[in-house]
Each structure stands twice: as C-alpha cells, then as structure tokens.
Write an enzyme that holds these catalytic residues in place. Structure first.
Site, short mmCIF file in Angstrom:
data_model
loop_
_atom_site.label_atom_id
_atom_site.label_comp_id
_atom_site.label_asym_id
_atom_site.label_seq_id
_atom_site.Cartn_x
_atom_site.Cartn_y
_atom_site.Cartn_z
N ASP A 51 27.98 28.20 15.08
CA ASP A 51 28.67 26.87 14.89
C ASP A 51 29.74 26.58 14.19
O ASP A 51 29.51 26.45 13.06
CB ASP A 51 27.26 25.70 14.73
CG ASP A 51 27.69 24.28 14.60
OD1 ASP A 51 28.75 24.05 14.93
OD2 ASP A 51 26.59 23.69 14.13
N LYS A 96 36.24 16.71 14.67
CA LYS A 96 36.38 16.90 13.02
C LYS A 96 37.91 17.66 13.23
O LYS A 96 38.98 16.94 12.48
CB LYS A 96 35.45 17.95 12.58
CG LYS A 96 34.19 17.29 12.50
CD LYS A 96 32.95 18.11 12.18
CE LYS A 96 31.77 17.49 12.67
NZ LYS A 96 31.24 16.28 12.00
N TRP A 128 22.66 21.18 9.39
CA TRP A 128 22.92 21.35 10.64
C TRP A 128 22.16 22.85 11.45
O TRP A 128 21.66 23.04 12.35
CB TRP A 128 24.35 21.50 11.09
CG TRP A 128 25.09 19.99 10.56
CD1 TRP A 128 25.78 19.92 9.72
CD2 TRP A 128 24.76 18.92 11.39
NE1 TRP A 128 25.99 18.53 9.49
CE2 TRP A 128 25.43 17.84 10.66
CE3 TRP A 128 23.76 18.55 12.44
CZ2 TRP A 128 25.30 16.67 11.05
CZ3 TRP A 128 23.81 17.06 12.94
CH2 TRP A 128 24.52 16.23 12.13
#
Ligand code: PMP
Length: 367
Positions: free
Chosen positions: A174, A198, A105
């Site tokens: 992030d 999530k 990511w």
C-alpha cells in the site's frame, strides 16, 4: 495568484498550483470539445485519450515493466484492503497471507483480509506504532499467497526505506501516502496500490499496478468491480470510471514529469522533511517525534509540542498561531493527537521552510 494558506493536510492534500490553473482553464471546455471533462462520456475518444495518456505517463514515471498492468479503480485505498485478498489470497492452496502491521492502515488491511483467508502477522505485535520490527524477527510463511505491508503509515509517520525480502513470495504494498514520492523498482512487487488524494491527485481514484501472472485468480465471491481480470480487460472501464479524478491525476503526473520525475520528487521530499526533523532534533525536547530515526516518514512528520506526551494547552496555541500565519491542517490524527505536518509532492521547499521558521520562533517564545 498564489494562495494565502499553506496546506499541510494528510489527504486530500495540496495540489500543485499549475494543475489547478490548468483544470480551471479547461473546466468549461476541454480542448476544442465544447464540453467539460465533467460532462464527457467515458466512452468518448477524448476521455479514452485522457485515460491512456495518464496511464502511459505513470508507466514512464515509474518505469513500469511490460509484464505489469495498470488500473484506475474506485473504492479508495480501503477498497483495496478487500481487493487484494479477494484477488490474491487464492493464489496458493490454504488461502494464507502474511501481513506486516506497522500502523493503523496495515492493521485495517489485515483485519479485512481475515474475512477471506488466514492472516499471519509475521512479527510480535507492536505496542506503539513507532518502529518497523527488525526483519530478522519476521516469521514469514513460505506457503503464503502474498506478503503485505504499508510502505508509509500516514497516521504514525512510519515509512519503509527498504523493500522487504520475501524469498520469492509475492510482495504487495500500500503506497497510498508515498506514491511517486521517489523512484520504486516495480519489478520487486507483485502488486502496488495507492489512493490518489495525497501525492498524485484528488480523491476518487485508486491506482493498482499488478504483475500479469497474478491476474485471474479472484475468489468467486469477488465483486465484479474489484476483479482485476475484468477491470484490466476493460481498461478500467467495466463501469463508469471516476473520469474527473483520472483527468486531474493525469495533470499531476504531467507536472511531476515536467518537474524532473520521481527522482526529483525524492530530492525535494528529503529536503523538506529533514528541514522539519532538524528543528525537532535540535529543540532539546520541546518538539518530540516518537518515531525511530531509521523509519521516519518523509511524507508525514508527527510531533508533540512542549514535552514527550504533548502539552495540550501549548499544542492548541501552536495550532492557533500557525493558522494565523496561514498554515493549516497541522493537527495530528485524532487517534494519536499532537501535530502532523504532511509534506507531499505538491508542498514546496519554501512552504516547509516557513513551517520550520515558525516552529523555531514558537519554541523561543514558549520554552
Ligand atoms: N492506506 C493509507 C496508507 C492511507 O493513508 C489511507 C487514507 N488516509 C488509506 C489506505 C485509506 O484510503 P481511503 O480513505 O482512500 O480508503
């Protein structure tokens, strides 16, 4: 009624049962409005109350200082791979940004940022995403507009258990896959963002928390829906926001608050993940987690079955057996193979223990 499956999915992921029940109860008629949140105008006072309540719950749960603004945006975590450089890379002349690349990511985020300025990866390239390079080896650029890192790499199960020191340069993180899973000192960050699907809700909304002095520096080519100044001035409603996702996130935040807040989440998350890591560590190599101990994620536990590089036949059997026990979504990301157990906030200690018991049994039968 309790569900018959245990969802270890990496996201979208399990939601707390009380949240689903509440949403079910209110689905046809929200409060006394006679209509569903799904049907409600985003300009109505009812929806404004939902959004503002969600925002203030988040402020309370993370103890967000007054000089920070909160936005609820669309475009997912990936939207912010672009949103961050578009808004922040122009903070200093030269348009440079420092990136830590510790997994898929952050690698994607760095690649996207290259469209808008110079990206410096501050450490030697990793040949496998199983560790965080020692901070003494980082080559930080003092004239970078910001330093970026991914707090929890969802695919590889690599998590930061410290906040990087940037010597005054704006820090961006992030936190998509570990948001609200533990307390965070927001004042150390210029910007934090997280997709909700999530730990804090369903897909469709991304939370962005940004320090006020960093707003208003967007590049002129920044799409208006990603422009922090525009979105802050419009309370995240420059355009139609993802109303239902914001509503669900509000319910999850309420649930986190009632469960004891981010500190309580941290205690439970540690407990759940160590239950699984303990099984792996005690398995004499039957289960193997490739990630260095110091940065093993509390959220996503990746492991191979049978041997270091995984025994594919045995791994298939593991997944089949697990699914017969009602344990689903344990398959690792297709780029790395093996297993991955995601243990976000809504997964209970009992559910993690059920997986641990199954792992012990499976080992006994197959080693
Ligand atoms: N960052 C992290 C850490 C993620 O785990 C993900 C998605 N799994 C993303 C960003 C991308 O999020 P989205 O799919 O919402 O764009």
């Amino acid at each position: 009624e309790q569900k018959q499956v245990i969802n270890f999915g990496a996201g979208p992921a399990k939601l707390p049962q009380p949240v689903l029940l509440q949403a079910q109860k209110e689905l046809l008629t929200y409060s006394d409005t006679g209509i569903s949140v799904l049907e409600m105008s985003h300009r109505s006072s009812d929806f404004n109350n939902i959004l503002n309540r969600t925002k203030s719950l988040l402020r309370e749960l993370l103890n967000i200082p007054d000089n920070y603004q909160v936005m609820f945006l669309q475009g997912g975590g990936s939207g912010q791979f672009s949103g961050v450089p578009l808004n922040l890379i122009g903070l200093k002349e030269g348009r440079c940004a420092d990136y830590l690349v510790t997994g898929t990511w952050s690698a994607k985020a760095a690649k996207e940022a290259e469209k808008y300025g110079k990206v410096n990866v501050v450490h030697p390239k990793l040949d496998s995403y199983t560790k965080i390079p020692d901070s003494s080896s980082w080559n930080l650029n003092p004239s970078a507009s910001y330093v970026y890192y991914c707090c929890n790499e969802t695919v590889h199960g690599v998590e930061f258990n410290f906040v990087p020191e940037t010597n005054g340069v704006v820090l961006v993180s992030d936190m998509s896959s570990n948001f609200l899973s533990r307390p965070v000192d927001v004042s150390k960050f210029g910007l934090i963002y997280a997709g909700a699907q999530k730990n804090v809700g369903c897909a469709g909304v991304t939370v962005v928390i940004v320090r006020e002095d960093l707003i208003g520096h967007a590049l002129k080519e920044c799409p208006i829906v990603l422009d922090y100044k525009v979105q802050v001035e419009n309370n995240s409603m420059y355009n139609t926001p993802p109303c239902f996702s914001i509503y669900i996130m509000g319910l999850v935040m309420e649930w986190i608050k009632n469960s004891g807040g981010s500190a309580a989440m941290e205690t439970l998350n540690r407990k759940k993940s160590s239950t699984i890591y303990d099984i792996i560590n005690a398995s004499n190599g039957f289960y193997v987690c490739p990630v260095e101990e110091a940065c093993r994620s509390r959220m996503n536990v990746p492991f191979r079955v049978g041997k270091k590089e995984g025994d594919e036949g045995l791994e298939k059997k593991f997944l089949d057996r697990a699914s017969k026990r009602g344990m689903i979504s344990l398959k690792g990301h297709r780029s790395v193979g093996g297993m991955r157990a995601s243990l976000y906030n809504a997964v209970t200690v009992e559910e993690a223990e059920a997986l641990a018991d199954f792992m012990k049994e499976f080992q006994k039968e197959h080693q």
